[in-house]
Design a protein around this motif. Structure first.
Motif, PDB file in Angstrom:
ATOM      1  N   ASN A 191      37.672  40.854  87.122  1.00  0.00           N
ATOM      2  CA  ASN A 191      38.502  40.229  86.095  1.00  0.00           C
ATOM      3  C   ASN A 191      38.301  38.716  86.039  1.00  0.00           C
ATOM      4  N   LEU A 192      37.199  38.234  86.582  1.00  0.00           N
ATOM      5  CA  LEU A 192      36.853  36.826  86.528  1.00  0.00           C
ATOM      6  C   LEU A 192      35.633  36.647  85.631  1.00  0.00           C
ATOM      7  N   VAL A 193      35.461  35.447  85.120  1.00  0.00           N
ATOM      8  CA  VAL A 193      34.297  35.165  84.295  1.00  0.00           C
ATOM      9  C   VAL A 193      33.115  34.843  85.215  1.00  0.00           C
ATOM     10  N   ILE A 194      32.047  35.603  85.064  1.00  0.00           N
ATOM     11  CA  ILE A 194      30.836  35.386  85.836  1.00  0.00           C
ATOM     12  C   ILE A 194      29.950  34.432  85.038  1.00  0.00           C
ATOM     13  N   VAL A 195      29.739  33.249  85.579  1.00  0.00           N
ATOM     14  CA  VAL A 195      28.980  32.200  84.891  1.00  0.00           C
ATOM     15  C   VAL A 195      27.598  32.078  85.539  1.00  0.00           C
ATOM     16  N   PRO A 196      26.528  32.215  84.764  1.00  0.00           N
ATOM     17  CA  PRO A 196      25.184  32.073  85.339  1.00  0.00           C
ATOM     18  C   PRO A 196      25.027  30.752  86.088  1.00  0.00           C
ATOM     19  N   GLY A 197      24.515  30.844  87.303  1.00  0.00           N
ATOM     20  CA  GLY A 197      24.330  29.657  88.124  1.00  0.00           C
ATOM     21  C   GLY A 197      25.510  29.354  89.028  1.00  0.00           C
ATOM     22  N   PHE A 198      26.664  29.920  88.718  1.00  0.00           N
ATOM     23  CA  PHE A 198      27.883  29.616  89.478  1.00  0.00           C
ATOM     24  C   PHE A 198      28.657  30.866  89.892  1.00  0.00           C
ATOM     25  N   GLY A 199      28.333  32.013  89.325  1.00  0.00           N
ATOM     26  CA  GLY A 199      29.086  33.222  89.620  1.00  0.00           C
ATOM     27  C   GLY A 199      30.531  33.078  89.177  1.00  0.00           C
ATOM     28  N   PRO A 200      31.491  33.671  89.928  1.00  0.00           N
ATOM     29  CA  PRO A 200      32.903  33.584  89.554  1.00  0.00           C
ATOM     30  C   PRO A 200      33.615  32.379  90.171  1.00  0.00           C
ATOM     31  N   ARG A 201      32.883  31.548  90.926  1.00  0.00           N
ATOM     32  CA  ARG A 201      33.518  30.427  91.642  1.00  0.00           C
ATOM     33  C   ARG A 201      33.614  29.202  90.748  1.00  0.00           C
ATOM     34  N   ILE A 202      34.333  29.350  89.677  1.00  0.00           N
ATOM     35  CA  ILE A 202      34.445  28.271  88.696  1.00  0.00           C
ATOM     36  C   ILE A 202      35.833  28.333  88.065  1.00  0.00           C
ATOM     37  N   ARG A 203      36.394  27.168  87.763  1.00  0.00           N
ATOM     38  CA  ARG A 203      37.723  27.095  87.140  1.00  0.00           C
ATOM     39  C   ARG A 203      37.596  26.430  85.773  1.00  0.00           C
ATOM     40  N   PHE A 204      38.512  26.788  84.884  1.00  0.00           N
ATOM     41  CA  PHE A 204      38.417  26.318  83.508  1.00  0.00           C
ATOM     42  C   PHE A 204      39.640  25.511  83.084  1.00  0.00           C
ATOM     43  N   ARG A 205      39.418  24.634  82.148  1.00  0.00           N
ATOM     44  CA  ARG A 205      40.473  23.942  81.430  1.00  0.00           C
ATOM     45  C   ARG A 205      39.903  23.623  80.046  1.00  0.00           C
ATOM     46  N   ALA A 206      40.771  23.286  79.088  1.00  0.00           N
ATOM     47  CA  ALA A 206      40.286  23.110  77.719  1.00  0.00           C
ATOM     48  C   ALA A 206      41.008  21.981  77.001  1.00  0.00           C
ATOM     49  N   LEU A 207      40.399  21.520  75.935  1.00  0.00           N
ATOM     50  CA  LEU A 207      41.053  20.579  75.037  1.00  0.00           C
ATOM     51  C   LEU A 207      40.826  21.037  73.607  1.00  0.00           C
ATOM     52  N   TRP A 208      41.762  20.665  72.731  1.00  0.00           N
ATOM     53  CA  TRP A 208      41.621  20.932  71.300  1.00  0.00           C
ATOM     54  C   TRP A 208      41.105  19.675  70.632  1.00  0.00           C
ATOM     55  N   ALA A 209      40.206  19.846  69.669  1.00  0.00           N
ATOM     56  CA  ALA A 209      39.652  18.698  68.945  1.00  0.00           C
ATOM     57  C   ALA A 209      39.590  19.000  67.463  1.00  0.00           C
ATOM     58  N   ASP A 210      39.831  17.992  66.664  1.00  0.00           N
ATOM     59  CA  ASP A 210      39.780  18.106  65.206  1.00  0.00           C
ATOM     60  C   ASP A 210      38.324  18.067  64.742  1.00  0.00           C
ATOM     61  N   LEU A 211      37.594  19.102  65.109  1.00  0.00           N
ATOM     62  CA  LEU A 211      36.196  19.247  64.729  1.00  0.00           C
ATOM     63  C   LEU A 211      36.008  20.629  64.112  1.00  0.00           C
ATOM     64  N   ASP A 212      35.498  20.662  62.904  1.00  0.00           N
ATOM     65  CA  ASP A 212      35.310  21.923  62.185  1.00  0.00           C
ATOM     66  C   ASP A 212      33.876  22.392  62.384  1.00  0.00           C
ATOM     67  N   VAL A 213      33.681  23.220  63.402  1.00  0.00           N
ATOM     68  CA  VAL A 213      32.341  23.683  63.759  1.00  0.00           C
ATOM     69  C   VAL A 213      32.335  25.208  63.775  1.00  0.00           C
ATOM     70  N   GLU A 214      31.281  25.794  63.222  1.00  0.00           N
ATOM     71  CA  GLU A 214      31.187  27.248  63.185  1.00  0.00           C
ATOM     72  C   GLU A 214      30.995  27.822  64.584  1.00  0.00           C
ATOM     73  N   LYS A 215      31.317  29.087  64.729  1.00  0.00           N
ATOM     74  CA  LYS A 215      31.180  29.753  66.020  1.00  0.00           C
ATOM     75  C   LYS A 215      29.744  29.637  66.520  1.00  0.00           C
ATOM     76  N   PRO A 216      29.570  29.232  67.777  1.00  0.00           N
ATOM     77  CA  PRO A 216      28.207  29.072  68.305  1.00  0.00           C
ATOM     78  C   PRO A 216      27.521  30.419  68.510  1.00  0.00           C
ATOM     79  N   GLN A 217      26.209  30.412  68.466  1.00  0.00           N
ATOM     80  CA  GLN A 217      25.448  31.602  68.807  1.00  0.00           C
ATOM     81  C   GLN A 217      25.391  31.685  70.327  1.00  0.00           C
ATOM     82  N   VAL A 218      26.127  32.630  70.871  1.00  0.00           N
ATOM     83  CA  VAL A 218      26.227  32.707  72.329  1.00  0.00           C
ATOM     84  C   VAL A 218      25.048  33.477  72.901  1.00  0.00           C
ATOM     85  N   ARG A 219      24.740  33.129  74.116  1.00  0.00           N
ATOM     86  CA  ARG A 219      23.627  33.763  74.824  1.00  0.00           C
ATOM     87  C   ARG A 219      23.959  35.213  75.146  1.00  0.00           C
TER      88      ARG A 219
END
Length: 236
Positions: free
Chosen positions: A138-166
């Protein structure tokens, strides 16, 4: 689409790329983004209820910080102060918000960690931003780091389309599931994660520290269980 609209989107896209590069320069291990509107109906929101952030415009920038096993203190939680790792991430989101406002005149702000405080489902956001995939723990597995990573986020007034994810291969493959088998709370009944069982361990950890600390002016750090994370064999 009007020419001025096209120019505006191109400008926002350029600023977003600058912002992501700035995040890495400030110390984030990984950084990505997702349009805020896409988080409204993310899987966790459908299961557990609406998130705290109620915005359909702008973008959510997700930052990840690697928590090395050589520095376990980054994850030690303290009442009223969160963890050292989270405070580092907060410093980065705050600096990015200030940079975006001063250099580009765009509104931005840190998103609180807890959903109840106006936050988002960070793991869902990280996956939607293309930073990794959910593992069986139930953890996010991040390439190069595995699940040993923590997240935080910010909101920004930027109108950008959804990125093409790997496109990622399923991170767990034929793994023998040590994360589930070694959970002291047996929080994976029938292979499914039980939030209630996991939280009961976290609550017990906090209560144990409170009982050991008679001096109410002293904040003792809580060292939560990380078995499902630390025994993960994913290391790519």
């Amino acid at each position: 689409m009007k020419p001025e609209d096209t120019q505006g989107k191109e400008q926002d896209h350029r600023i977003m790329n600058e912002l992501l590069a700035k995040a890495i320069a400030l110390g984030a291990s990984v950084a990505g983004f997702v349009p805020a509107r896409l988080l409204r109906d993310c899987p966790s929101a459908q299961r557990a209820g609406p998130q705290g952030l109620a915005r359909d415009s702008g973008s959510v920038i997700v930052l990840g910080l690697y928590h090395s096993t050589d520095h376990p203190e980054m994850d030690w939680w303290e009442e009223g102060r969160s963890t050292p790792g989270d405070r580092m991430l907060y410093g980065i989101t705050t600096a990015l918000s200030q940079w975006l406002c001063e250099l580009h005149g765009r509104e931005a702000h840190d998103i609180p960690y807890a959903v109840s405080d106006g936050g988002i489902y960070l793991k869902d956001a990280a996956v939607l931003a293309g930073l990794g995939m959910f593992g069986r723990n139930n953890l996010v597995i991040v390439p190069g780091f595995g699940p040993r990573i923590r997240f935080r986020a910010l909101w920004a007034d930027l109108d950008v389309e959804k990125p093409q994810v790997r496109e990622y291969l399923p991170p767990c493959g034929e793994c023998s599931r040590p994360c589930q088998n070694h959970c002291p709370q047996q929080a994976f009944p029938h292979g499914n994660y039980s939030r209630e069982r996991c939280l009961s361990r976290m609550d017990a950890d906090k209560a144990s520290v409170s009982l050991r600390t008679s001096d109410t002016t002293k904040k003792e750090q809580v060292r939560h269980c990380r078995n499902c994370e630390l025994c993960c064999v994913y290391s790519e």
